[in-house]
Design a protein around this motif. Structure first.
Motif, PDB file in Angstrom:
ATOM      1  N   GLU A 135       5.210   7.221   5.466  1.00 41.14           N
ATOM      2  CA  GLU A 135       4.232   6.694   6.419  1.00 41.14           C
ATOM      3  C   GLU A 135       3.543   7.829   7.183  1.00 41.14           C
ATOM      4  O   GLU A 135       2.369   7.737   7.514  1.00 41.14           O
ATOM      5  CB  GLU A 135       4.915   5.675   7.340  1.00 41.14           C
ATOM      6  CG  GLU A 135       5.372   4.458   6.538  1.00 41.14           C
ATOM      7  CD  GLU A 135       6.037   3.368   7.345  1.00 41.14           C
ATOM      8  OE1 GLU A 135       5.705   3.207   8.534  1.00 41.14           O
ATOM      9  OE2 GLU A 135       6.895   2.646   6.780  1.00 41.14           O
ATOM     10  N   GLN A 173       0.863   9.230   4.917  1.00 34.74           N
ATOM     11  CA  GLN A 173      -0.311   8.348   4.910  1.00 34.74           C
ATOM     12  C   GLN A 173      -1.138   8.553   6.179  1.00 34.74           C
ATOM     13  O   GLN A 173      -2.363   8.639   6.122  1.00 34.74           O
ATOM     14  CB  GLN A 173       0.126   6.885   4.785  1.00 34.74           C
ATOM     15  CG  GLN A 173      -1.063   5.927   4.669  1.00 34.74           C
ATOM     16  CD  GLN A 173      -0.627   4.488   4.430  1.00 34.74           C
ATOM     17  OE1 GLN A 173       0.419   4.236   3.841  1.00 34.74           O
ATOM     18  NE2 GLN A 173      -1.407   3.537   4.889  1.00 34.74           N
ATOM     19  N   HIS A 186      -4.130  10.764   4.432  1.00 38.06           N
ATOM     20  CA  HIS A 186      -4.894   9.775   3.652  1.00 38.06           C
ATOM     21  C   HIS A 186      -6.382  10.145   3.580  1.00 38.06           C
ATOM     22  O   HIS A 186      -6.971  10.174   2.496  1.00 38.06           O
ATOM     23  CB  HIS A 186      -4.718   8.376   4.263  1.00 38.06           C
ATOM     24  CG  HIS A 186      -5.430   7.294   3.518  1.00 38.06           C
ATOM     25  ND1 HIS A 186      -5.060   6.913   2.237  1.00 38.06           N
ATOM     26  CD2 HIS A 186      -6.504   6.528   3.841  1.00 38.06           C
ATOM     27  CE1 HIS A 186      -5.882   5.951   1.831  1.00 38.06           C
ATOM     28  NE2 HIS A 186      -6.764   5.708   2.781  1.00 38.06           N
ATOM     29  N   TYR A 231      -5.024  11.454  -5.458  1.00 37.73           N
ATOM     30  CA  TYR A 231      -4.081  10.356  -5.197  1.00 37.73           C
ATOM     31  C   TYR A 231      -2.699  10.933  -4.910  1.00 37.73           C
ATOM     32  O   TYR A 231      -2.191  11.758  -5.674  1.00 37.73           O
ATOM     33  CB  TYR A 231      -4.008   9.400  -6.394  1.00 37.73           C
ATOM     34  CG  TYR A 231      -5.250   8.553  -6.530  1.00 37.73           C
ATOM     35  CD1 TYR A 231      -5.482   7.470  -5.693  1.00 37.73           C
ATOM     36  CD2 TYR A 231      -6.220   8.871  -7.490  1.00 37.73           C
ATOM     37  CE1 TYR A 231      -6.639   6.712  -5.796  1.00 37.73           C
ATOM     38  CE2 TYR A 231      -7.381   8.115  -7.603  1.00 37.73           C
ATOM     39  CZ  TYR A 231      -7.582   7.033  -6.747  1.00 37.73           C
ATOM     40  OH  TYR A 231      -8.731   6.297  -6.847  1.00 37.73           O
ATOM     41  N   LEU A 289      -0.418   4.450  12.720  1.00 37.78           N
ATOM     42  CA  LEU A 289      -0.922   4.199  11.367  1.00 37.78           C
ATOM     43  C   LEU A 289      -1.809   2.958  11.322  1.00 37.78           C
ATOM     44  O   LEU A 289      -2.862   2.944  10.672  1.00 37.78           O
ATOM     45  CB  LEU A 289       0.268   4.051  10.404  1.00 37.78           C
ATOM     46  CG  LEU A 289      -0.010   3.994   8.904  1.00 37.78           C
ATOM     47  CD1 LEU A 289      -0.791   5.204   8.419  1.00 37.78           C
ATOM     48  CD2 LEU A 289       1.315   3.901   8.136  1.00 37.78           C
ATOM     49  N   ARG A 343       3.514  -2.065   3.297  1.00 40.05           N
ATOM     50  CA  ARG A 343       2.357  -1.162   3.320  1.00 40.05           C
ATOM     51  C   ARG A 343       1.339  -1.549   2.252  1.00 40.05           C
ATOM     52  O   ARG A 343       0.127  -1.505   2.482  1.00 40.05           O
ATOM     53  CB  ARG A 343       2.806   0.287   3.118  1.00 40.05           C
ATOM     54  CG  ARG A 343       3.299   0.932   4.406  1.00 40.05           C
ATOM     55  CD  ARG A 343       3.930   2.284   4.154  1.00 40.05           C
ATOM     56  NE  ARG A 343       3.010   3.199   3.506  1.00 40.05           N
ATOM     57  CZ  ARG A 343       3.351   3.995   2.482  1.00 40.05           C
ATOM     58  NH1 ARG A 343       4.563   3.961   1.975  1.00 40.05           N
ATOM     59  NH2 ARG A 343       2.460   4.818   1.974  1.00 40.05           N
ATOM     60  N   SER A 344       1.817  -1.944   1.079  1.00 36.30           N
ATOM     61  CA  SER A 344       0.893  -2.400   0.025  1.00 36.30           C
ATOM     62  C   SER A 344       0.173  -3.661   0.462  1.00 36.30           C
ATOM     63  O   SER A 344      -1.044  -3.793   0.290  1.00 36.30           O
ATOM     64  CB  SER A 344       1.656  -2.666  -1.286  1.00 36.30           C
ATOM     65  OG  SER A 344       1.961  -1.452  -1.926  1.00 36.30           O
ATOM     66  N   HIS A 365      -2.489  -2.911   2.849  1.00 42.67           N
ATOM     67  CA  HIS A 365      -3.661  -2.351   2.159  1.00 42.67           C
ATOM     68  C   HIS A 365      -4.527  -3.471   1.578  1.00 42.67           C
ATOM     69  O   HIS A 365      -5.756  -3.451   1.715  1.00 42.67           O
ATOM     70  CB  HIS A 365      -3.231  -1.398   1.036  1.00 42.67           C
ATOM     71  CG  HIS A 365      -4.328  -1.085   0.073  1.00 42.67           C
ATOM     72  ND1 HIS A 365      -5.325  -0.167   0.348  1.00 42.67           N
ATOM     73  CD2 HIS A 365      -4.639  -1.615  -1.145  1.00 42.67           C
ATOM     74  CE1 HIS A 365      -6.177  -0.141  -0.668  1.00 42.67           C
ATOM     75  NE2 HIS A 365      -5.783  -0.999  -1.580  1.00 42.67           N
ATOM     76  N   GLY A 367      -6.468   9.066  -1.980  1.00 41.48           N
ATOM     77  CA  GLY A 367      -5.789   8.674  -0.752  1.00 41.48           C
ATOM     78  C   GLY A 367      -4.284   8.653  -0.939  1.00 41.48           C
ATOM     79  O   GLY A 367      -3.771   8.899  -2.033  1.00 41.48           O
ATOM     80  N   VAL A 368      -3.571   8.355   0.151  1.00 39.99           N
ATOM     81  CA  VAL A 368      -2.105   8.269   0.137  1.00 39.99           C
ATOM     82  C   VAL A 368      -1.723   6.792   0.106  1.00 39.99           C
ATOM     83  O   VAL A 368      -2.071   6.046   1.025  1.00 39.99           O
ATOM     84  CB  VAL A 368      -1.499   8.962   1.376  1.00 39.99           C
ATOM     85  CG1 VAL A 368       0.026   8.873   1.354  1.00 39.99           C
ATOM     86  CG2 VAL A 368      -1.954  10.420   1.462  1.00 39.99           C
ATOM     87  N   TYR A 369      -1.028   6.376  -0.958  1.00 41.39           N
ATOM     88  CA  TYR A 369      -0.749   4.950  -1.166  1.00 41.39           C
ATOM     89  C   TYR A 369       0.695   4.704  -1.585  1.00 41.39           C
ATOM     90  O   TYR A 369       1.308   5.542  -2.255  1.00 41.39           O
ATOM     91  CB  TYR A 369      -1.631   4.387  -2.295  1.00 41.39           C
ATOM     92  CG  TYR A 369      -3.105   4.407  -2.010  1.00 41.39           C
ATOM     93  CD1 TYR A 369      -3.693   3.421  -1.237  1.00 41.39           C
ATOM     94  CD2 TYR A 369      -3.919   5.425  -2.527  1.00 41.39           C
ATOM     95  CE1 TYR A 369      -5.065   3.438  -0.971  1.00 41.39           C
ATOM     96  CE2 TYR A 369      -5.281   5.448  -2.269  1.00 41.39           C
ATOM     97  CZ  TYR A 369      -5.852   4.450  -1.493  1.00 41.39           C
ATOM     98  OH  TYR A 369      -7.195   4.479  -1.229  1.00 41.39           O
TER      99      TYR A 369
END
Length: 430
Positions: A123, A126, A130, A139, A212, A254-255, A258, A399-401
């Motif tokens: 986290e 991200q 990100h 990525y 975040l 987190r997904s 998103h 990005g950070v995923y």
């Protein structure tokens, strides 16, 4: 971002470590036809590792590039990152060693995957990187191993099969063995170390999440409530379940956040549990967990846990890790219980509420063998290959995923299914 054409496709960093060795072994098949290399701080150790795996796999690995990169030498990390398109990072605990590798990759325009199961690290990456990763077209995807590909992509799979609006998912993890336990370790020391520091710094998560996510999600109804700390899962033949302390819930949420932010999709609520065959096993695990939790709170306790992993884990964690035989015979299954509404009951806005309670249920399952190392390394390599081959199906320009957000629209579930994982519907919706 356009990358130099003379780069290797993939580099496995930390290749002479426990997870790194298994990643090389799985890479022989999965990276066939690509240009790849291994990296670590000792060239001699890397050569020794390659020789060991050549013998085990009966395969010539003389074409595999060997790169020296030491975490104490920032310049060597930058040079390593500049030599590949995707870096597979096997050097944990990531809270200590991950950030400088992520930073070097973003600067070099190199994609980065790892097997972290550490919510604070993931986290924070991200939060801090990100935007930089997006700007560089890079990525960065963590949790690409057993933590938490099965849970995160398993939730994506359940939603695909549901054909409606999913309100909530409860996951139940079962780990079993085809042979009696040989008395050896189940976890490698690196996993044990990550868990110690993760629990010791759990208080970092709330302030991190406040930064975040500037806004809170709407209060979606009905709320998915916690079950009793110990409860019987009747649909699992009466196995006993307790809350799962791993990173699965953090990653899945987190997904889902998103999907809500980027696609205006109603997020799925999720709770994670782990199941045991008998109440005696539950009590044994509870005893270890209680000792572990108390000791993690104090510096001296943490030092003892790190110094004597076998003693305080009752033999379940060691520097040697599990035996080859034990790993080959271990298997896992995660059951997903989903509830929601039929597609005919769609809402105009994702923030709207349904007027009736959920009308539809589904049970799905993700299963495989050798969860901690074999399945982890397969998922890790396939995650890297998906970025190489299908970045056009991934969100944004970089990005950070978490993996669910990163790979939902790619063929990763299908690739995993061809390589030892099984995604299936147990009880279809009604």
């Amino acid at each position: 971002m356009e990358q130099k054409k003379d780069r290797l496709d993939v580099i496995i960093f930390g290749a002479s470590g426990f997870t790194g060795k298994y990643t090389i072994y799985e890479g022989i098949k999965l990276l066939d036809g690509l240009q790849w290399g291994v990296a670590g701080r000792s060239r001699d150790k890397l050569r020794q590792t390659i020789a060991e795996i050549e013998k085990k796999a009966d395969k010539d690995l003389s074409e595999v590039a060997i790169i020296t990169a030491d975490l104490k030498d920032g310049e060597s990390i930058k040079q390593m990152a500049q030599q590949c398109k995707v870096l597979i990072n096997c050097c944990g605990p990531y809270r200590f060693y991950g950030e400088q590798v992520v930073k070097a990759c973003i600067e070099a325009g190199t994609h980065h995957v790892d097997v972290s199961g550490e919510p604070q690290y993931m986290e924070r990456m991200q939060l801090e990187y990100h935007q930089k990763a997006q700007e560089r077209g890079v990525y960065v995807v963590s949790a690409c191993g057993f933590d938490s590909i099965p849970a995160d992509l398993g939730t994506v799979f359940l939603e695909r099969e549901f054909d409606g609006v999913v309100n909530s998912v409860e996951t139940y993890l079962q780990v079993s063995s085809k042979i009696p336990h040989d008395g050896g370790a189940v976890l490698h020391y690196g996993t044990w170390e990550s868990a110690i520091y993760g629990l010791a710094h759990a208080n970092e998560l709330r302030p991190l999440r406040t930064k975040l996510y500037k806004t809170r999600l709407p209060n979606f109804q009905p709320r998915l409530k916690d079950r009793m700390v110990v409860h019987q899962a009747r649909f699992l033949n009466g196995w006993w379940a307790v809350p799962f302390p791993g990173s699965d819930r953090s990653v899945v949420m987190r997904s889902q956040r998103h999907f809500y932010d980027a696609e205006k999709k109603r997020p799925i609520q999720m709770k994670a549990y782990v199941a045991f065959e008998s109440i005696v096993q539950v009590l044994g695990v509870a005893l270890v967990a209680a000792i572990f939790a108390i000791m993690c709170r104090f510096k001296f306790g943490r030092q003892m846990l790190l110094k004597f992993p076998k003693l305080f884990s009752f033999g379940f964690a060691s520097h040697e890790g599990p035996s080859e035989k034990s790993m080959e015979n271990s298997q896992f299954a995660i059951y997903f219980r989903g509830e929601g509404w039929d597609k005919d009951e769609k809402l105009l806005e994702p923030t709207d509420q349904f007027k009736s309670p959920p009308t539809k249920k589904i049970v799905t399952k993700v299963s495989g063998t050798n969860p901690g190392y074999g399945a982890t390394c397969v998922a890790l390599i396939l995650s890297a290959l998906t970025i190489l081959r299908e970045s056009d199906k991934m969100p944004g320009t970089g990005g950070v995923y978490p993996p669910g957000a990163a790979y939902a629209k790619t063929s990763l579930i299908e690739q995993l299914s061809k390589n030892g994982f099984k995604f299936e519907v147990i009880k279809p919706t009604k």
